[in-house]
Design a protein around this motif. Sequence first.
Motif, PDB file in Angstrom:
ATOM      1  N   ARG A 117       3.032   4.149  -1.656  1.00 52.58           N
ATOM      2  CA  ARG A 117       3.283   4.831  -2.927  1.00 52.58           C
ATOM      3  C   ARG A 117       4.368   5.862  -2.657  1.00 52.58           C
ATOM      4  O   ARG A 117       4.143   6.862  -1.969  1.00 52.58           O
ATOM      5  CB  ARG A 117       2.001   5.497  -3.461  1.00 52.58           C
ATOM      6  N   ALA A 148      -4.107   4.450 -11.427  1.00 56.16           N
ATOM      7  CA  ALA A 148      -5.217   4.588 -10.484  1.00 56.16           C
ATOM      8  C   ALA A 148      -6.170   5.666 -10.982  1.00 56.16           C
ATOM      9  O   ALA A 148      -5.808   6.499 -11.811  1.00 56.16           O
ATOM     10  CB  ALA A 148      -4.685   4.955  -9.099  1.00 56.16           C
ATOM     11  N   THR A 149      -7.368   5.632 -10.469  1.00 58.37           N
ATOM     12  CA  THR A 149      -8.316   6.720 -10.723  1.00 58.37           C
ATOM     13  C   THR A 149      -8.170   7.723  -9.595  1.00 58.37           C
ATOM     14  O   THR A 149      -8.515   7.434  -8.449  1.00 58.37           O
ATOM     15  CB  THR A 149      -9.761   6.197 -10.782  1.00 58.37           C
ATOM     16  N   PHE A 150      -7.601   8.864  -9.928  1.00 55.18           N
ATOM     17  CA  PHE A 150      -7.345   9.890  -8.918  1.00 55.18           C
ATOM     18  C   PHE A 150      -8.436  10.950  -9.020  1.00 55.18           C
ATOM     19  O   PHE A 150      -8.584  11.602 -10.057  1.00 55.18           O
ATOM     20  CB  PHE A 150      -5.971  10.519  -9.136  1.00 55.18           C
ATOM     21  N   ASP A 193      -2.862   7.048  -5.245  1.00 56.43           N
ATOM     22  CA  ASP A 193      -4.190   6.692  -4.751  1.00 56.43           C
ATOM     23  C   ASP A 193      -4.306   7.224  -3.330  1.00 56.43           C
ATOM     24  O   ASP A 193      -3.488   6.876  -2.455  1.00 56.43           O
ATOM     25  CB  ASP A 193      -4.334   5.167  -4.797  1.00 56.43           C
ATOM     26  N   GLY A 250      -2.994  10.064 -11.541  1.00 59.84           N
ATOM     27  CA  GLY A 250      -3.561   8.750 -11.847  1.00 59.84           C
ATOM     28  C   GLY A 250      -2.602   7.881 -12.648  1.00 59.84           C
ATOM     29  O   GLY A 250      -2.473   6.675 -12.391  1.00 59.84           O
ATOM     30  N   SER A 308      -6.052   6.478  -0.974  1.00 56.25           N
ATOM     31  CA  SER A 308      -6.265   5.469   0.061  1.00 56.25           C
ATOM     32  C   SER A 308      -4.963   4.791   0.483  1.00 56.25           C
ATOM     33  O   SER A 308      -4.932   4.036   1.457  1.00 56.25           O
ATOM     34  CB  SER A 308      -7.245   4.403  -0.433  1.00 56.25           C
ATOM     35  N   LYS A 309      -3.867   5.060  -0.244  1.00 55.47           N
ATOM     36  CA  LYS A 309      -2.574   4.444   0.051  1.00 55.47           C
ATOM     37  C   LYS A 309      -1.743   5.340   0.962  1.00 55.47           C
ATOM     38  O   LYS A 309      -2.098   6.491   1.234  1.00 55.47           O
ATOM     39  CB  LYS A 309      -1.806   4.174  -1.245  1.00 55.47           C
ATOM     40  N   ASP A 360       0.814  -1.217   0.000  1.00 52.89           N
ATOM     41  CA  ASP A 360       0.000   0.000   0.000  1.00 52.89           C
ATOM     42  C   ASP A 360       0.851   1.271   0.000  1.00 52.89           C
ATOM     43  O   ASP A 360       0.308   2.377   0.060  1.00 52.89           O
ATOM     44  CB  ASP A 360      -0.937   0.016   1.209  1.00 52.89           C
TER      45      ASP A 360
END
Length: 289
Positions: free
Chosen positions: A23, A153-155, A95, A90, A97-98, A21
């Motif tokens: 980045r 990712a979808t940012f 992300d 993206g 959430s990371k 997780d």
Amino acid sequence: MAQPSSLITTEQLAAVLSDPDLRLYDCTTYLEPAPPGSHVPYRAVPGDKTFAAGHIPGADFLDLQGEFSDTSAQQFFMMPDVAQLEAAFGRHGLDASKTIVLYSIGTMMWATRFWWMLRSLSVDARVLDGGFDKWKDEGRAVETGASKGYPAATFKAVPHPGFFVDKTIVKARIGDPSTIIVNALGPQYHRGLEPSRYGRPGRVPGSVNVPAATLVNADKTLAPLTDAQAKFTAAGVTRDKNVILYCGGGISATIDLLMLTQLGYDRLTLYDACMGEWARDPALPIETD
């Protein structure tokens, strides 16, 4: 005082380096002399070559001027529109959430610039205290070669207003008792004692000086919060005021912004075009000693 939430130590990063997780991004840019006769203060060169020569294992590389700035603007490093940032972040798998960690080489200011940009988009990131320099000096693992990247990712950004202001706002706030304007450049440039590569020497009238360089230790980590607080207090930077930060190109001032955030200041903004615009516009007032 509480552990600064926007910083991560080399020890803490080493402990989570294998976390899927994580980045991790190298944000380095280099400022090289502009060609003779050029109307720009410097050349912005991405740090991809030094990244390939050595980086923290698993890291990706972010090119600030190339992908994450408004390249149509007259100034370097101007905040671009949200759609550009969403697409660029993206592509690099960023992300929200990371666990997002940013670092740079030579100075933390490139990482803190990305930190401030992400913060303005409602994304929390942490800056590696001391950057790659401290990591390498401690003999920690180093990887070479091009970035392997992260899965796209979808940012989705959620912009906060007020994180960046323009010259109109800055000019209107000169002399406003509810506002303090802070210059993060060195004292010789603040006072107008040396020629400026940005244009006219001097400062935004009435601004105070808390140089970013004085907030950093010899090992490139940030100074203790108590020391930083003393510097801001001595300059009259109090929590009841709106604080506008500026420097030459909107980069080193983000070190001040990170430090002020860790100290609990929350009425903060960055004049994005900074002296790169102000010093070249004869319609804008300037002050020297």
